[in-house]
Design a protein around this motif. Structure first.
Motif, PDB file in Angstrom:
ATOM      1  N   ILE A  34       0.831  -1.204   0.000  1.00  0.00           N
ATOM      2  CA  ILE A  34       0.000   0.000   0.000  1.00  0.00           C
ATOM      3  C   ILE A  34       0.866   1.255   0.000  1.00  0.00           C
ATOM      4  CG2 ILE A  34      -1.771   1.274   1.261  1.00  0.00           C
ATOM      5  CD1 ILE A  34      -2.771  -1.360   2.386  1.00  0.00           C
ATOM      6  N   GLY A  35       1.969   1.215   0.739  1.00  0.00           N
ATOM      7  CA  GLY A  35       2.856   2.373   0.794  1.00  0.00           C
ATOM      8  C   GLY A  35       3.487   2.690  -0.545  1.00  0.00           C
ATOM      9  N   ILE A  36       3.896   1.671  -1.268  1.00  0.00           N
ATOM     10  CA  ILE A  36       4.513   1.899  -2.584  1.00  0.00           C
ATOM     11  C   ILE A  36       3.496   2.488  -3.551  1.00  0.00           C
ATOM     12  CG2 ILE A  36       5.492   0.716  -4.585  1.00  0.00           C
ATOM     13  CD1 ILE A  36       6.882  -1.172  -2.643  1.00  0.00           C
ATOM     14  N   VAL A  37       2.258   1.980  -3.525  1.00  0.00           N
ATOM     15  CA  VAL A  37       1.216   2.515  -4.407  1.00  0.00           C
ATOM     16  C   VAL A  37       0.945   3.986  -4.080  1.00  0.00           C
ATOM     17  CG1 VAL A  37      -1.222   2.351  -5.023  1.00  0.00           C
ATOM     18  CG2 VAL A  37       0.145   0.278  -4.811  1.00  0.00           C
ATOM     19  N   CYS A  38       0.790   4.297  -2.788  1.00  0.00           N
ATOM     20  CA  CYS A  38       0.547   5.683  -2.382  1.00  0.00           C
ATOM     21  C   CYS A  38       1.736   6.582  -2.723  1.00  0.00           C
ATOM     22  CB  CYS A  38       0.259   5.745  -0.881  1.00  0.00           C
ATOM     23  SG  CYS A  38      -1.283   4.950  -0.387  1.00  0.00           S
ATOM     24  N   PHE A  39       2.948   6.036  -2.566  1.00  0.00           N
ATOM     25  CA  PHE A  39       4.147   6.812  -2.877  1.00  0.00           C
ATOM     26  C   PHE A  39       4.194   7.147  -4.364  1.00  0.00           C
ATOM     27  CE2 PHE A  39       8.695   7.415  -3.657  1.00  0.00           C
ATOM     28  CZ  PHE A  39       9.027   8.274  -2.612  1.00  0.00           C
ATOM     29  N   ALA A  40       3.900   6.163  -5.208  1.00  0.00           N
ATOM     30  CA  ALA A  40       3.914   6.404  -6.650  1.00  0.00           C
ATOM     31  C   ALA A  40       2.841   7.413  -7.047  1.00  0.00           C
ATOM     32  CB  ALA A  40       3.707   5.083  -7.391  1.00  0.00           C
TER      33      ALA A  40
END
Length: 359
Positions: free
Chosen positions: A339-345
């Motif tokens: 979830i963090g990687i998706v939000c970061f992108a």
């Protein structure tokens, strides 16, 4: 360097990970502490004396023996929170197997302390009475012997739970504030335009804010766990602190990305502050740190599954309290990372669009 030039923000970070945690852990307690207690002893027996001597600090103040006529006056004046009345022939009736009663008068103006304290008094009197009867010829046996064992927090200390939850909440709050404020500060001071003239991409500009402020958070968390939680509040950490720090790194992908996104949306620091308040309240209330996730409506539990804060609270408590290892918490780690990687992108793409408009 940019953070050190802002003494107010530095003071806010220090307060958030030190005094704020100590105040929350020690200032709000669900246990009974120093409750005033009085006894009306109309039996004056060995058992009644044992019951009076069974109450001692820090849960209760030393019991005071009073006459029956003093009970109402003392409670009206707020001198006693609890008044326990032991009737005449109390010991004789118990030994003879006759039913008898003890009256507990409670000042319920402090509802939480009154409710919990009544349970304490009931348990202490029951245990001491049972222990006394075992020394007599009267054998009173219950159909079931209930043995209660508390795991991970044997004495039910509120500070153990509150201090850890406060650190978890502060990580979310400070991460969002630092990254978002750093971007807005650049925009308000006009230095963002200077950065745009350099051979830098939007990704590099945002990433510089993320890793620098994330490093500050990691240092603050490690220091707070060691100096505040373990040394000051004496909260034992059952699991690996390094594993917890690794989990914090994964969670920072989401928290800092949220700060970048809110900093991109807000046009001023005032707007950003309002967005932070609105967002943090939702994340903290639905994370499971304030109230258990199981207590939430079923439809809401499905939604909170996509909140990294819920999984962050879950694996943090598992590591700190239960001593869980990577083999236990890796599903939460993977969920937070994904979830963090998706939000970061997504945040990076939004920031890139805002930069291109500025150009």
């Amino acid at each position: 360097r940019s953070l050190l030039r802002d003494p107010v923000l530095v003071a806010f970070i220090i307060h958030a990970f030190t005094f704020s945690i100590i105040t929350a852990a020690r200032g709000v307690s669900s246990e009974v502490n120093n409750a005033s207690l009085a006894f009306i002893d109309e039996n004056h027996s060995t058992l009644s004396r044992e019951l009076i001597d069974a109450f001692y600090p820090p849960r209760f103040k030393r019991p005071v023996e009073i006459a029956p006529a003093e009970a109402d006056t003392g409670m009206d004046r707020g001198l006693y929170m609890f008044v326990v009345a032991i009737p005449p022939r109390f010991e004789e009736d118990l030994i003879a197997g006759r039913r008898t009663e003890i009256q507990i008068n409670i000042d319920a103006t402090a509802m939480s302390q009154a409710s919990i304290g009544a349970g304490y008094i009931r348990n202490i009197i029951t245990q001491r009475t049972s222990s006394f009867l075992r020394r007599t010829d009267n054998r009173v046996s219950a159909p079931v012997n209930l043995v209660v064992t508390k795991a991970f927090n044997p004495n039910g200390e509120t500070s153990w739970f509150t201090s850890v939850v406060m650190i978890i909440n502060q990580i979310t709050t400070i991460s969002v504030i630092l990254t978002g404020a750093a971007l807005i500060r650049e925009r308000e001071r006009g230095t963002l335009e200077h950065l745009l003239t350099m051979p830098l991409t939007a990704y590099e500009i945002a990433l510089a804010k993320v890793w620098a402020n994330g490093l500050v958070i990691l240092f603050a968390v490690a220091t707070s766990l060691g100096l505040i939680v373990r040394m000051t509040l004496h909260v034992p950490i059952a699991g690996s602190p390094l594993l917890l720090i690794f989990g914090v790194v994964l969670y920072l992908f989401f928290a800092t990305a949220l700060g970048v996104f809110l900093g991109t949306l807000a046009r001023s620091m005032a707007q950003f502050a309002l967005l932070v308040i609105l967002t943090n309240i939702v994340l903290q209330l639905l994370s499971g740190g304030t109230t258990p996730v199981e207590s939430q409506p079923e439809w809401l539990r499905y939604i909170t599954f996509f909140f990294p804060s819920r999984h962050f609270v879950a694996f943090s408590q598992a590591i700190i309290f239960r001593g869980a290892g990577l083999e236990t918490v890796w599903p939460q780690f993977a969920t937070v990372a994904a979830i963090g990687i998706v939000c970061f992108a997504f945040s990076m793409s939004q920031f890139r669009q805002s930069i291109s408009v500025s150009r």
